[in-house]
Motif scaffolding. Structure first.
Motif, PDB file in Angstrom:
ATOM      1  N   LYS A  43     -41.906  14.424  -4.753  1.00  0.00           N
ATOM      2  CA  LYS A  43     -40.771  15.008  -5.452  1.00  0.00           C
ATOM      3  C   LYS A  43     -39.781  15.585  -4.443  1.00  0.00           C
ATOM      4  N   GLY A  44     -38.515  15.269  -4.631  1.00  0.00           N
ATOM      5  CA  GLY A  44     -37.489  15.750  -3.717  1.00  0.00           C
ATOM      6  C   GLY A  44     -37.059  14.715  -2.700  1.00  0.00           C
ATOM      7  N   ALA A  45     -37.845  13.643  -2.552  1.00  0.00           N
ATOM      8  CA  ALA A  45     -37.433  12.548  -1.666  1.00  0.00           C
ATOM      9  C   ALA A  45     -36.412  11.678  -2.392  1.00  0.00           C
ATOM     10  N   GLU A  46     -35.510  11.078  -1.638  1.00  0.00           N
ATOM     11  CA  GLU A  46     -34.434  10.282  -2.234  1.00  0.00           C
ATOM     12  C   GLU A  46     -34.456   8.861  -1.680  1.00  0.00           C
ATOM     13  N   SER A  60     -42.426  11.886   2.327  1.00  0.00           N
ATOM     14  CA  SER A  60     -42.575  13.299   2.014  1.00  0.00           C
ATOM     15  C   SER A  60     -41.302  13.888   1.419  1.00  0.00           C
ATOM     16  N   ALA A  61     -41.459  15.094   0.861  1.00  0.00           N
ATOM     17  CA  ALA A  61     -40.370  15.771   0.161  1.00  0.00           C
ATOM     18  C   ALA A  61     -39.173  16.005   1.076  1.00  0.00           C
ATOM     19  N   GLY A  62     -37.976  15.834   0.507  1.00  0.00           N
ATOM     20  CA  GLY A  62     -36.749  16.095   1.242  1.00  0.00           C
ATOM     21  C   GLY A  62     -36.272  14.950   2.110  1.00  0.00           C
ATOM     22  N   SER A  63     -37.042  13.879   2.197  1.00  0.00           N
ATOM     23  CA  SER A  63     -36.645  12.741   3.023  1.00  0.00           C
ATOM     24  C   SER A  63     -35.632  11.867   2.284  1.00  0.00           C
ATOM     25  N   ILE A  64     -34.798  11.184   3.041  1.00  0.00           N
ATOM     26  CA  ILE A  64     -33.812  10.251   2.485  1.00  0.00           C
ATOM     27  C   ILE A  64     -34.072   8.885   3.104  1.00  0.00           C
ATOM     28  N   ILE A  65     -34.374   7.916   2.258  1.00  0.00           N
ATOM     29  CA  ILE A  65     -34.677   6.563   2.721  1.00  0.00           C
ATOM     30  C   ILE A  65     -33.585   5.630   2.224  1.00  0.00           C
ATOM     31  N   SER A  73     -45.656  -1.489   6.448  1.00  0.00           N
ATOM     32  CA  SER A  73     -46.861  -0.991   5.782  1.00  0.00           C
ATOM     33  C   SER A  73     -47.564   0.047   6.654  1.00  0.00           C
ATOM     34  N   ASN A  74     -48.344   0.903   5.988  1.00  0.00           N
ATOM     35  CA  ASN A  74     -49.090   1.970   6.671  1.00  0.00           C
ATOM     36  C   ASN A  74     -48.140   2.892   7.437  1.00  0.00           C
ATOM     37  N   ILE A  75     -47.200   3.449   6.698  1.00  0.00           N
ATOM     38  CA  ILE A  75     -46.152   4.298   7.274  1.00  0.00           C
ATOM     39  C   ILE A  75     -46.257   5.697   6.686  1.00  0.00           C
ATOM     40  N   ILE A  76     -46.066   6.704   7.523  1.00  0.00           N
ATOM     41  CA  ILE A  76     -45.941   8.087   7.068  1.00  0.00           C
ATOM     42  C   ILE A  76     -44.578   8.606   7.512  1.00  0.00           C
ATOM     43  N   ILE A  77     -43.794   9.088   6.552  1.00  0.00           N
ATOM     44  CA  ILE A  77     -42.497   9.694   6.851  1.00  0.00           C
ATOM     45  C   ILE A  77     -42.569  11.153   6.439  1.00  0.00           C
ATOM     46  N   ASP A  78     -42.454  12.028   7.408  1.00  0.00           N
ATOM     47  CA  ASP A  78     -42.639  13.454   7.158  1.00  0.00           C
ATOM     48  C   ASP A  78     -41.414  14.064   6.484  1.00  0.00           C
ATOM     49  N   ARG A  79     -41.498  15.353   6.211  1.00  0.00           N
ATOM     50  CA  ARG A  79     -40.495  16.043   5.408  1.00  0.00           C
ATOM     51  C   ARG A  79     -39.107  16.049   6.049  1.00  0.00           C
ATOM     52  N   GLU A  80     -38.099  15.891   5.167  1.00  0.00           N
ATOM     53  CA  GLU A  80     -36.690  16.061   5.519  1.00  0.00           C
ATOM     54  C   GLU A  80     -36.243  15.117   6.635  1.00  0.00           C
ATOM     55  N   SER A  81     -36.847  13.946   6.682  1.00  0.00           N
ATOM     56  CA  SER A  81     -36.423  12.940   7.654  1.00  0.00           C
ATOM     57  C   SER A  81     -35.480  11.947   6.987  1.00  0.00           C
ATOM     58  N   VAL A  82     -34.670  11.281   7.792  1.00  0.00           N
ATOM     59  CA  VAL A  82     -33.690  10.323   7.282  1.00  0.00           C
ATOM     60  C   VAL A  82     -33.922   8.980   7.968  1.00  0.00           C
ATOM     61  N   VAL A  83     -34.056   7.936   7.163  1.00  0.00           N
ATOM     62  CA  VAL A  83     -34.195   6.573   7.688  1.00  0.00           C
ATOM     63  C   VAL A  83     -33.173   5.705   6.970  1.00  0.00           C
ATOM     64  N   SER A  84     -32.176   5.218   7.687  1.00  0.00           N
ATOM     65  CA  SER A  84     -31.152   4.372   7.074  1.00  0.00           C
ATOM     66  C   SER A  84     -30.729   3.296   8.066  1.00  0.00           C
ATOM     67  N   SER A 242     -49.114  23.747  -2.350  1.00  0.00           N
ATOM     68  CA  SER A 242     -47.884  23.170  -1.810  1.00  0.00           C
ATOM     69  C   SER A 242     -48.016  21.679  -1.597  1.00  0.00           C
ATOM     70  N   SER A 243     -46.959  20.943  -1.936  1.00  0.00           N
ATOM     71  CA  SER A 243     -46.979  19.484  -1.819  1.00  0.00           C
ATOM     72  C   SER A 243     -46.474  19.004  -0.471  1.00  0.00           C
ATOM     73  N   GLY A 244     -46.402  19.909   0.520  1.00  0.00           N
ATOM     74  CA  GLY A 244     -45.923  19.495   1.822  1.00  0.00           C
ATOM     75  C   GLY A 244     -46.878  18.579   2.550  1.00  0.00           C
ATOM     76  N   CYS A 245     -48.130  18.541   2.120  1.00  0.00           N
ATOM     77  CA  CYS A 245     -49.111  17.698   2.786  1.00  0.00           C
ATOM     78  C   CYS A 245     -48.953  16.261   2.335  1.00  0.00           C
ATOM     79  N   ILE A 246     -49.153  15.338   3.245  1.00  0.00           N
ATOM     80  CA  ILE A 246     -49.050  13.938   2.899  1.00  0.00           C
ATOM     81  C   ILE A 246     -50.230  13.196   3.479  1.00  0.00           C
ATOM     82  N   ALA A 247     -50.692  12.237   2.727  1.00  0.00           N
ATOM     83  CA  ALA A 247     -51.744  11.339   3.190  1.00  0.00           C
ATOM     84  C   ALA A 247     -52.994  12.068   3.635  1.00  0.00           C
ATOM     85  N   MET A 248     -53.249  13.239   3.091  1.00  0.00           N
ATOM     86  CA  MET A 248     -54.405  14.006   3.518  1.00  0.00           C
ATOM     87  C   MET A 248     -55.201  14.474   2.313  1.00  0.00           C
ATOM     88  N   ASN A 249     -56.518  14.312   2.400  1.00  0.00           N
ATOM     89  CA  ASN A 249     -57.391  14.865   1.385  1.00  0.00           C
ATOM     90  C   ASN A 249     -57.738  16.300   1.751  1.00  0.00           C
TER      91      ASN A 249
END
Length: 298
Positions: A43-46, A60-65, A73-84, A242-249
């Motif tokens: 939530k919060g990613a665009e 992750s949240a706050g990212s813009i793709i 494949s097998n990609i992790i994009i952390d919070r508030e990052s921009v990929v364009s 908090s939903s800041g964690c990604i890809a982690m149990n």
């Protein structure tokens, strides 16, 4: 035949922008948006079209793709990052608040497709290679965690049996159920955490011996929790972690508890992400011992 990295980049960009001419992989009910399997968009990613996203991707949240992003494949994009306007090759980790525009990213290597210039990023918190997980290694890691949890259950059994009733009589044993958002399993998990206040000799001793973690060790044996990994930060006024964690149990002990310097949840997530990518089965045991000896979690 492609002769340069620039030609490869332009061909990929043209394919994405003229998707109606090709049969592209992925599934989507929207034009110019192609998604693979097991794509977790917090939530919060665009997402800005056109985009193509492969399998097993965590955004992750706050990212813009996008626009013009091709994610492998097998990609992790952390919070508030921009990929364009960029291509992320398979098994690449993009760190927090990083901008990748008009580039090709491959592990820790950043490439300018026009000039061919390359930049090797040494800081694994910015960009790094995600080692593909082998099922055999995962089974071994789970087994090692279970054996270590069993050892802790045996060692801490007597202190638990003595301190648990005392803490109950003093009303210093509280349990809270927390909802852990979708991570590596793409499923919501409800976990129960014990809260002990550092009041009195029994309370301080219980925390020092990690008695508050004792009930959770049984879930490691059942495979529901990891022994060490990401221990979710919990807000005092909410039952949702908090939903800041990604890809982690979720885990009984956190990687961040092995370090003294994290001062807030963001710092802790940075440590967790680093060890998630670079820690192995045996290294986990060393980090567990460090977490047990570190009094930060008190």
């Amino acid at each position: 035949m492609l002769l340069t990295i620039g030609e490869y980049y332009r061909l990929a960009d043209d394919t994405l922008k003229n998707a109606d001419r090709y049969i592209l992989p992925g599934y989507s009910s929207e034009p110019d948006c192609f998604l693979g399997r097991n794509v977790v968009i917090q939530k919060g990613a665009e997402i800005r079209k056109p985009v193509m996203i492969g399998n097993n991707v965590q955004i992750s949240a706050g990212s813009i793709i996008g626009p013009g992003a091709i994610i492998g494949s097998n990609i992790i994009i952390d919070r508030e990052s921009v990929v364009s306007g960029s291509i992320l090759m398979d098994n690449t980790f993009i760190g927090e608040q990083l901008e990748v525009k008009g580039r090709i990213a491959d592990g820790s290597l950043l490439i300018d497709p026009e000039s061919g210039a390359t930049l090797q990023l040494e800081d694994p918190h910015l960009m790094s290679v995600i080692q593909p997980g082998a099922s055999t290694k995962q089974i071994i890691r789970r087994l090692i965690h279970a054996l270590a949890a069993l050892a802790l259950l045996i060692v801490l059994a007597l202190p638990f049996l003595v301190l648990r009733p005392l803490l109950g009589l003093r009303r210093n044993w509280h349990t809270k159920k927390r909802l852990f958002p979708p991570g590596a399993t793409a499923k919501k998990i409800t976990i129960e955490q014990v809260v002990i206040r550092p009041e009195g000799a029994d309370g301080r001793l219980a925390i020092a011996l990690s008695i508050d973690r004792y009930p959770s060790l049984f879930k490691v044996l059942g495979g529901k929790l990891r022994l060490i990994g990401h221990r979710p930060a919990v807000s005092s006024d909410t039952s949702t972690i908090s939903s800041g964690c990604i890809a982690m149990n979720p885990a009984v002990f956190g990687y961040a508890e092995t370090e003294e310097w994290p001062e807030n949840e963001r710092d802790e997530l940075m440590v967790d992400h680093y060890h998630l990518l670079h820690s192995g089965s045996l290294n986990d045991i060393g980090l567990l011992l460090k977490a047990l000896l570190n009094k930060k979690h008190m």
